[in-house]
Write an enzyme that holds these catalytic residues in place. Structure first.
Site, PDB file in Angstrom:
ATOM      1  N   SER A  33      44.263  45.605  36.314  1.00 53.21           N
ATOM      2  CA  SER A  33      42.981  45.088  35.831  1.00 53.21           C
ATOM      3  C   SER A  33      42.506  43.959  36.742  1.00 53.21           C
ATOM      4  O   SER A  33      42.945  43.858  37.893  1.00 53.21           O
ATOM      5  CB  SER A  33      43.139  44.620  34.385  1.00 53.21           C
ATOM      6  OG  SER A  33      41.879  44.378  33.798  1.00 53.21           O
ATOM      7  N   ASN A  34      41.597  43.125  36.276  1.00 51.62           N
ATOM      8  CA  ASN A  34      41.096  42.003  37.080  1.00 51.62           C
ATOM      9  C   ASN A  34      40.749  40.835  36.162  1.00 51.62           C
ATOM     10  O   ASN A  34      40.905  40.924  34.947  1.00 51.62           O
ATOM     11  CB  ASN A  34      39.899  42.452  37.927  1.00 51.62           C
ATOM     12  CG  ASN A  34      38.767  42.955  37.046  1.00 51.62           C
ATOM     13  OD1 ASN A  34      38.161  42.196  36.304  1.00 51.62           O
ATOM     14  ND2 ASN A  34      38.510  44.255  37.106  1.00 51.62           N
ATOM     15  N   HIS A  35      40.238  39.759  36.753  1.00 49.59           N
ATOM     16  CA  HIS A  35      40.052  38.508  36.005  1.00 49.59           C
ATOM     17  C   HIS A  35      38.752  38.402  35.211  1.00 49.59           C
ATOM     18  O   HIS A  35      38.441  37.347  34.691  1.00 49.59           O
ATOM     19  CB  HIS A  35      40.125  37.316  36.961  1.00 49.59           C
ATOM     20  CG  HIS A  35      41.489  37.097  37.533  1.00 49.59           C
ATOM     21  ND1 HIS A  35      42.567  36.737  36.757  1.00 49.59           N
ATOM     22  CD2 HIS A  35      41.949  37.210  38.795  1.00 49.59           C
ATOM     23  CE1 HIS A  35      43.633  36.619  37.536  1.00 49.59           C
ATOM     24  NE2 HIS A  35      43.293  36.908  38.767  1.00 49.59           N
ATOM     25  N   ALA A 100      33.345  44.438  35.739  1.00 48.15           N
ATOM     26  CA  ALA A 100      34.177  44.513  36.938  1.00 48.15           C
ATOM     27  C   ALA A 100      35.054  45.759  36.805  1.00 48.15           C
ATOM     28  O   ALA A 100      36.129  45.723  36.201  1.00 48.15           O
ATOM     29  CB  ALA A 100      35.023  43.254  37.071  1.00 48.15           C
TER      30      ALA A 100
END
Ligand code: CTP
Ligand code: CA
Length: 224
Positions: A33-35, A100
């Site tokens: 995943s991402n932030h 995102a």
């Protein structure tokens, strides 16, 4: 009280916004995943609702309350987000892709937890579908489509190229290198890139930036 005073310039318009990260499962306990926290997209959903739009929010996993008077659709993976967005896209006058989305997902999802073994591991990854590019391909004249570009270098050149490549009306460019911008936090610093040119905005709250983005969408659709 200010909130009831917003001009309802988006009344009767259907706005589709995506927010948050996606999660690409590796096995039942792990993911890529991402932030992204979803704050920018949730701010857009809220402000659009206050301006009278009929809002659908397609959200990846975030720790935020769903905004009031907004239809929120929860998704996890890029593929699920693609399906949810495509199901709503034809009805939408304005589409804003602030999510995102993961660019890669594991080629296979292990049904069992992967046990560690001697030595290092490699996980084969495959490209996900580019949702914004798919929307750009089938964009109608009477639709306004906006994407984001998150960059660490060559911000404006890369963002301008993304707008052209994905055939969308606007790209909101932001750098995670700039303080007060990017993931998390209540503020952002962005440049709005349209066919007419670029407009760099100062540091502002994500809600204020949401209003600027919606102003451009309203102008693009000749609502103002
Ligand atoms: N996007 C999308 N689907 C994907 C990847 C990105 O819809 N599979 C959208 C994002 O929601 C964003 C825009 O495309 O609105 C730009 O995302 P970004 O990650 O900055 O650009 P990419 O085209 O993925 O290129 P790269 O990550 O290589 O810079
Ligand atoms: Ca990407």
């Amino acid at each position: 009280l200010r909130e009831v005073a917003y001009e309802k310039d988006l009344a009767g318009k259907h706005l589709l916004v995506t927010a948050g990260p996606t999660r690409e499962a590796i096995d039942p306990v792990r993911f890529i995943s991402n932030h992204s926290t979803g704050r920018m997209g949730y701010a857009i959903a809220k402000m659009a609702m206050l301006r009278g739009a009929d809002v659908t929010l397609v959200s990846g996993p975030v720790a935020l309350e769903p905004p009031m008077f907004v239809k929120t659709v929860a998704v996890e993976s890029a593929q699920e987000m693609y399906e949810a967005v495509m199901a709503e896209a034809d009805d939408a006058d304005i589409i804003i892709k602030s999510a995102a989305v993961a660019d890669y997902a594991p080629a296979e999802v292990s049904q069992e937890k992967i046990k560690k073994a001697q030595g290092n591991a490699v996980i084969p990854l495959v490209r996900t579908k580019d949702i914004l590019a798919a929307l750009g391909e089938k964009k109608r004249e009477d639709q306004f489509i906006c994407g984001f570009a998150m960059e660490t270098e060559h911000l404006l050149e890369n963002a301008k190229a993304k707008r052209e490549k994905k055939k969308v009306d606007m790209i909101v460019a932001n750098s995670i290198r700039q303080s007060g911008a990017g993931f998390g936090g209540d503020t952002n610093v962005a440049t709005l890139i349209t066919g007419e040119g670029m407009r760099s905005l100062p540091l502002m709250s994500k809600e204020a930036l949401a209003m600027e983005i919606l102003d451009e969408a309203a102008r693009g659709l000749h609502l103002r």
